[in-house]
Every structure is written in structure tokens, then in C-alpha cells.
Design an enzyme around this catalytic site. Structure first.
Site, PDB file in Angstrom:
ATOM      1  CD  GLU A   1       0.067  -1.434   3.062  1.00 33.54           C
ATOM      2  OE1 GLU A   1       0.484  -2.276   2.237  1.00 33.54           O
ATOM      3  OE2 GLU A   1      -0.042  -1.676   4.277  1.00 33.54           O
TER       4      GLU A   1
ATOM      5  CB  SER B   1       8.676  -8.047   7.505  1.00 33.84           C
ATOM      6  OG  SER B   1       7.295  -8.170   7.777  1.00 33.84           O
TER       7      SER B   1
ATOM      8  CB  CYS C   1      15.474  -8.755   1.043  1.00 34.85           C
ATOM      9  SG  CYS C   1      15.720  -9.424  -0.592  1.00 34.85           S
TER      10      CYS C   1
HETATM   11  P1  NAD Z   1       5.744  -6.076   5.175  1.00 32.30           P
HETATM   12  O1  NAD Z   1       5.872  -7.476   5.670  1.00 32.30           O
HETATM   13  O2  NAD Z   1       5.395  -5.022   6.148  1.00 32.30           O
HETATM   14  O3  NAD Z   1       4.634  -5.998   4.014  1.00 32.30           O
HETATM   15  C1  NAD Z   1       4.655  -6.887   2.933  1.00 32.30           C
HETATM   16  C2  NAD Z   1       3.226  -7.086   2.426  1.00 32.30           C
HETATM   17  O4  NAD Z   1       2.455  -7.680   3.479  1.00 32.30           O
HETATM   18  C3  NAD Z   1       2.531  -5.789   2.046  1.00 32.30           C
HETATM   19  O5  NAD Z   1       1.801  -5.989   0.873  1.00 32.30           O
HETATM   20  C4  NAD Z   1       1.625  -5.505   3.233  1.00 32.30           C
HETATM   21  O6  NAD Z   1       0.448  -4.842   2.880  1.00 32.30           O
HETATM   22  C5  NAD Z   1       1.313  -6.893   3.762  1.00 32.30           C
HETATM   23  N1  NAD Z   1       1.084  -6.907   5.205  1.00 32.30           N
HETATM   24  C6  NAD Z   1       1.689  -6.117   6.138  1.00 32.30           C
HETATM   25  N2  NAD Z   1       1.246  -6.412   7.370  1.00 32.30           N
HETATM   26  C7  NAD Z   1       0.348  -7.405   7.232  1.00 32.30           C
HETATM   27  C8  NAD Z   1      -0.466  -8.146   8.155  1.00 32.30           C
HETATM   28  N3  NAD Z   1      -0.410  -7.916   9.465  1.00 32.30           N
HETATM   29  N4  NAD Z   1      -1.262  -9.096   7.664  1.00 32.30           N
HETATM   30  C9  NAD Z   1      -1.317  -9.360   6.352  1.00 32.30           C
HETATM   31  N5  NAD Z   1      -0.578  -8.693   5.429  1.00 32.30           N
HETATM   32  C10 NAD Z   1       0.242  -7.733   5.858  1.00 32.30           C
HETATM   33  O7  NAD Z   1       7.112  -5.749   4.412  1.00 32.30           O
HETATM   34  P2  NAD Z   1       7.589  -4.357   3.809  1.00 32.30           P
HETATM   35  O8  NAD Z   1       7.920  -3.439   4.934  1.00 32.30           O
HETATM   36  O9  NAD Z   1       6.655  -3.899   2.757  1.00 32.30           O
HETATM   37  O10 NAD Z   1       8.925  -4.810   3.072  1.00 32.30           O
HETATM   38  C11 NAD Z   1      10.172  -4.924   3.711  1.00 32.30           C
HETATM   39  C12 NAD Z   1      10.444  -6.334   4.128  1.00 32.30           C
HETATM   40  O11 NAD Z   1      10.399  -7.208   3.002  1.00 32.30           O
HETATM   41  C13 NAD Z   1      11.833  -6.503   4.723  1.00 32.30           C
HETATM   42  O12 NAD Z   1      11.737  -7.320   5.853  1.00 32.30           O
HETATM   43  C14 NAD Z   1      12.618  -7.188   3.612  1.00 32.30           C
HETATM   44  O13 NAD Z   1      13.711  -7.955   4.044  1.00 32.30           O
HETATM   45  C15 NAD Z   1      11.556  -8.041   3.000  1.00 32.30           C
HETATM   46  N6  NAD Z   1      11.903  -8.430   1.635  1.00 32.30           N
HETATM   47  C16 NAD Z   1      12.335  -9.700   1.450  1.00 32.30           C
HETATM   48  C17 NAD Z   1      12.720 -10.109   0.190  1.00 32.30           C
HETATM   49  C18 NAD Z   1      13.233 -11.498  -0.022  1.00 32.30           C
HETATM   50  O14 NAD Z   1      13.497 -11.853  -1.165  1.00 32.30           O
HETATM   51  N7  NAD Z   1      13.398 -12.302   1.018  1.00 32.30           N
HETATM   52  C19 NAD Z   1      12.640  -9.218  -0.884  1.00 32.30           C
HETATM   53  C20 NAD Z   1      12.166  -7.924  -0.660  1.00 32.30           C
HETATM   54  C21 NAD Z   1      11.807  -7.536   0.627  1.00 32.30           C
END
Ligand code: NAD
Length: 464
Positions: free
Chosen positions: A160, A210, A265
């Protein structure tokens, strides 16, 4: 009442627009439309299914600069980082266009007298993708070009915080002639995600984000009998041996730790100099870090842009305060470059004398903060890396083949580099970490994506 969410320009701190959140009912409509489109799309020959993807790739090539500009505007990363991301995204489409070859099965005649056997791969149905804020151009394309080329239909729920880049990509896919219902986007937060996770017509869920959310997605969707791949967070170590080429190593470390403002990441976040490496390494690293320009990423030649939101900046600054509190020695202090009231800036930060038990050594900060933990030997460095709860990526910097080989074979990490700052697998290789960086079996893109988005069937035939 419709719930909405602001999208900011992180360089100015100003909202660009508001996006409406999808409700459970909206998600249900999207999934039902995807389900309706599925039979005809599944029965479309794979050579025909990839035709809109070829046209999509051509449109992305033609409009790459526009996409990069949108990306920088909502995410904050530098325009060069954004251009590179768009290039990587396009490579995903290129690989997915090879689906006629990638989906091929095996066959063997006369497995028994007069009986021939072969394997075929079939799509699985409606697939969902949930993606993070840091790669709004590339990460969704780890998913849907592969899923669609395999014959599935797809519903994407992008972050979002950065919905505009995925939206523009989606418009190009529609312009490329993707049939109605085959690809859709729903914006939203937990409500939309939960609606996807619990929808009986959704057969597979791909997630990147995350670790706590990845775990939640994995356990919730798997409990509903869905296929899941959930890529999580990271804490990546860069190990430097005394024999490393220091100028080139420092260049790679800076790009790894501070590129995309550390919001990757695969960002190096713990630097591990071994033995005598620390002196020359840190001297050069500190000097080069001070030269990094920090500012609006849309300006050409900027070294580092802002982080994504004011809230995220606060969290990163909190980690820097914590590092100081816990007794680490701050070499470059990014707080001095965090301008209050304007954009969401944090300068590049380096901590020396970090102990493995400190918060900044263990937790994912996801910002431009590099913690230095010195070790005496390579064995000690390997033990440190393997003690981490994460296992996304790591690299060793050395000119000694034996050290490199030993490192690559002993570390419990999914993606391992030698003399590479960001060891990101290309589109035709699989991408994922180990341990708390990944929940599932099949990784993102490469052949794993083909296996994830298809079910295998074995056919045995005898003619009387
Ligand atoms: P996030 O986990 O906060 O959000 C990711 C997605 O999950 C978003 O679309 C969000 O709307 C949704 N989301 C958030 N909270 C939620 C909940 N409580 N219930 C259901 N859905 C929910 O992650 P972010 O802050 O957008 O991205 C950063 C994170 O992503 C970092 O931890 C990074 O390491 C990770 N990441 C990992 C990789 C990989 O390949 N392992 C790649 C890119 C990013």
C-alpha cells in the site's frame, strides 16, 4: 466508508495521492473474476499465452524511463537504482516468455512392454501475490509473468506504500492484450490479504515481505491447503579477508549497505573483517561513506535517496540510538543528515565495535546502517553468520580460492557471493534465503517458479 491510504513522495514528505483499500467483498469479486477467466486461459496453448507477455516486454522496454520515474517518486530510491530495477523486472518477463520450453515434461517409451510414460505440467488455478514496498517494479514480476505463462490467473496485492508502479505495469499488461480476469490488482492492507488467504478459490500464495508477516502468511495459507512460498526478512553478513582487494571491496560494500538506502533484502548489514583486514578496510570505508551524497533520488547522480516513509525513518533512527546506547562506536552518524520536516532522509551510518549480542547486530533494520563485528579467524566469521536467525544472502571478499570455497560450502545461507556486494540471482535462477528468511519449498523465479505455479501429472499409455 471507503478506507484510503496516502502514498508519499519520500523525498519531499508530501502525499502524492490516496489509494482506496479493497474490502473482503472487493477481493471476492476479483478472485471470482480470476476463477471465471481460468478455464479459457488454461486451455489457451502456451505458445499463445506468452504472446501478450512478448508485447508486455516491448511496452516495458519502450516505457522503462517513465516506470523508473514513477518508482523513484513513490519509493525514494535513486533514479539509477530505479532504472536497474525496471531492467531486472523486464528480465523476468523475458524468462517467462520461454515457458513453452520451461514447461516441458519428461517421457520414456516402453516403461513396461508397450507402455509409454510422460510427465506434463498443468496450471493450478487462481494464484495470489502479496508484495513489499522496496521493489514495487521487480518483485511482483517474480510472480505473475511466470504464473500467467503457466496458465494460471493472478490477483496481485502490492504494498500500500507504493501502489503506483505496479498499477502502471498492470496497465501495460492490459494494453498488451491480456484477457480480462487473467491479471488483476487489489490494493489494501491486512483485510485484503486475509481475504486472499482465506478464499477457497485461491490455490497458491506467493509472498515477499518481512519475517513475521511471511510466517503468518505461510501458516495461515498452508492451513487452508494452499501452496505457499513466503520470502521474509534478512540480516546479511559481508566477510572481508585480509587478502581482499580493498578498493574494489569497499566499492561493493558501499553499494550493498547503502544502495536503495539499505532497503534491500540483500543489503549487507553486518560487516565482518577477519584479522588484519579491519584497519585498511574501515579507514577506506569511512572516507568513501562520507563522500556519499544524500538527497532527492530523482536528481541524476545522487548517491542515496530517502527511506520510504516517515514512520520507517523513525524506526531506523531508533535503531541508531539503540546502537549508541548499547555501546557501539559510531563512525558515521546518519542522524546528522536526517532532515526533520522535509523528506524521509537518513544518512549512511557505520557502527564499529559491535558485539553479536547487540540489537543492531541481530535485528533487521532495513535502512542505511552497517554494523562492524570484527573476528580473528574465518571459522569465527562462519560461526557468526550461522548463528543468525536469518539466512538470506552473504558474501566473502578474498583473493584466496580456498577461503572462498570453504566459506561458500559452510555457510547456512540461501544466496552466497564471492567478491559480490549484492549476490542477487538472475531471473533464470531461483531466488530465496534459508532459515527465517524463507518459508516454503520452491523459491521465486527461475525453474522453481515453473514448478511452483504448476502441478505435475504422470501419464501412462498403452494401446491394444
Ligand atoms: P511487510 O511485511 O510489512 O509488508 C509486505 C506485504 O504484506 C505488504 O503488501 C503488506 O500490505 C502486507 N502486510 C503487512 N502487514 C500485514 C499483516 N499484518 N497481515 C497481512 N498482510 C500484511 O514488508 P515491507 O515493509 O513492505 O517490506 C520490507 C520487508 O520485506 C523486509 O523485511 C525485507 O527484508 C523483506 N523483503 C524480502 C525479500 C526477499 O526476497 N526475502 C525481498 C524484498 C523484501
Amino acid at each position: 466508508m471507503v478506507r484510503t491510504h496516502p502514498v508519499y513522495n519520500p523525498a519531499t514528505g508530501e502525499p502524492i495521492t490516496q489509494i482506496p483499500y479493497a474490502t473482503t467483498a472487493d477481493v471476492d469479486l476479483a478472485v471470482k473474476a480470476a476463477h471465471k477467466a481460468y478455464p479459457a486461459w488454461k486451455d489457451t496453448p502456451v505458445v499463445d499465452r506468452v504472446q501478450p507477455l512478448y508485447r508486455f516486454k516491448a511496452l516495458l522496454d519502450k516505457n522503462a524511463e517513465e516506470l523508473a520515474q514513477i518508482l523513484t517518486r513513490e519509493n525514494g530510491k535513486t533514479i539509477d537504482d530505479a532504472r536497474m530495477e525496471i531492467k531486472r523486472a523486464i528480465q523476468m518477463v523475458e524468462v517467462a516468455c520461454g515457458m513453452p520450453s520451461l514447461m516441458m515434461g519428461d517421457s520414456l517409451n516402453d516403461v513396461s512392454r508397450g507402455i509409454d510414460s510422460r510427465t506434463v505440467r498443468e496450471p493450478i488455478g487462481v494464484c495470489a501475490g502479496i508484495t513489499p514496498f522496496n521493489f514495487p517494479g521487480m518483485v511482483p514480476l517474480w510472480m505473475y509473468p511466470f504464473a500467467i505463462a503457466c496458465g494460471n490467473t493472478f490477483v496481485l496485492k502490492p504494498s500500500e506504500k507504493v501502489p503506483l508502479t505496479p498499477k502502471r505495469f498492470g496497465e501495460f499488461l492490459v494494453e498488451a492484450g491480456i484477457p480480462e480476469g487473467v491479471f488483476q490488482i487489489v490494493n489494501g492492507d491486512k483485510e485484503a490479504v486475509d481475504a486472499l488467504l482465506h478464499h477457497p478459490l485461491v490455490k497458491a500464495v506467493s509472498f515477499v515481505g518481512s519475517t513475521p508477516i511471511a510466517k503468518y502468511i505461510y501458516t495461515t495459507a498452508a492451513a487452508q491447503g494452499k501452496r505457499v512460498q513466503a520470502l521474509g526478512g534478512a540480516k546479511n553478513h559481508l566477510v572481508v579477508m585480509p587478502d581482499a582487494d580493498m578498493p574494489k571491496t569497499v566499492e561493493a560494500i558501499i553499494s550493498s549497505a547503502f544502495g536503495a538506502a539499505g532497503e534491500r533484502c540483500l543489503a549487507g548489514s553486518v560487516l565482518v573483517p577477519v584479522g588484519e583486514a579491519a584497519g585498511p578496510l574501515l579507514q577506506l570505508l569511512e572516507a568513501k561513506t562520507r563522500e556519499i551524497t544524500v538527497g532527492d533520488g530523482s536528481k541524476e547522480g545522487m548517491g542515496m535517496g530517502p527511506v520510504v516513509t516517515g514512520e520507517h525513518r523513525k524506526k531506523i533512527l531508533g535503531y541508531i540510538d539503540k546502537g549508541v546506547e548499547e555501546g557501539a562506536k559510531i563512525l558515521c552518524d546518519g542522524r546528522t543528515r536526517a532532515k526533520e520536516g522535509t523528506g524521509f532522509f537518513v544518512g549512511p551510518t557505520i557502527f564499529d565495535e559491535v558485539r553479536p549480542d547487540m540489537t543492531i547486530a541481530k535485528e533487521e533494520i532495513f535502512g542505511p546502517v552497517l554494523s562492524v563485528i570484527r573476528t580473528k579467524t574465518l571459522d569465527e566469521a562462519i560461526a557468526l553468520v550461522n548463528a543468525s536467525e536469518f539466512g538470506n544472502t552473504t558474501s566473502i571478499f578474498t583473493q584466496n580460492g580456498k577461503s572462498a570455497r570453504e566459506y561458500q560450502s559452510k555457510v547456512e545461507v540461501g544466496m552466497v557471493g564471492v567478491n559480490i556486494g549484492v549476490a542477487a540471482p538472475m531471473a533464470f535462477f531461483p531466488f530465496a534465503g534459508w532459515k527465517n528468511s524463507f518459508f516454503g519449498d520452491l523459491h521465486a523465479h527461475g525453474k522453481d517458479a515453473v514448478y511452483f505455479y504448476t502441478e505435475q501429472k504422470v501419464l501412462m499409455t498403452r494401446w491394444f
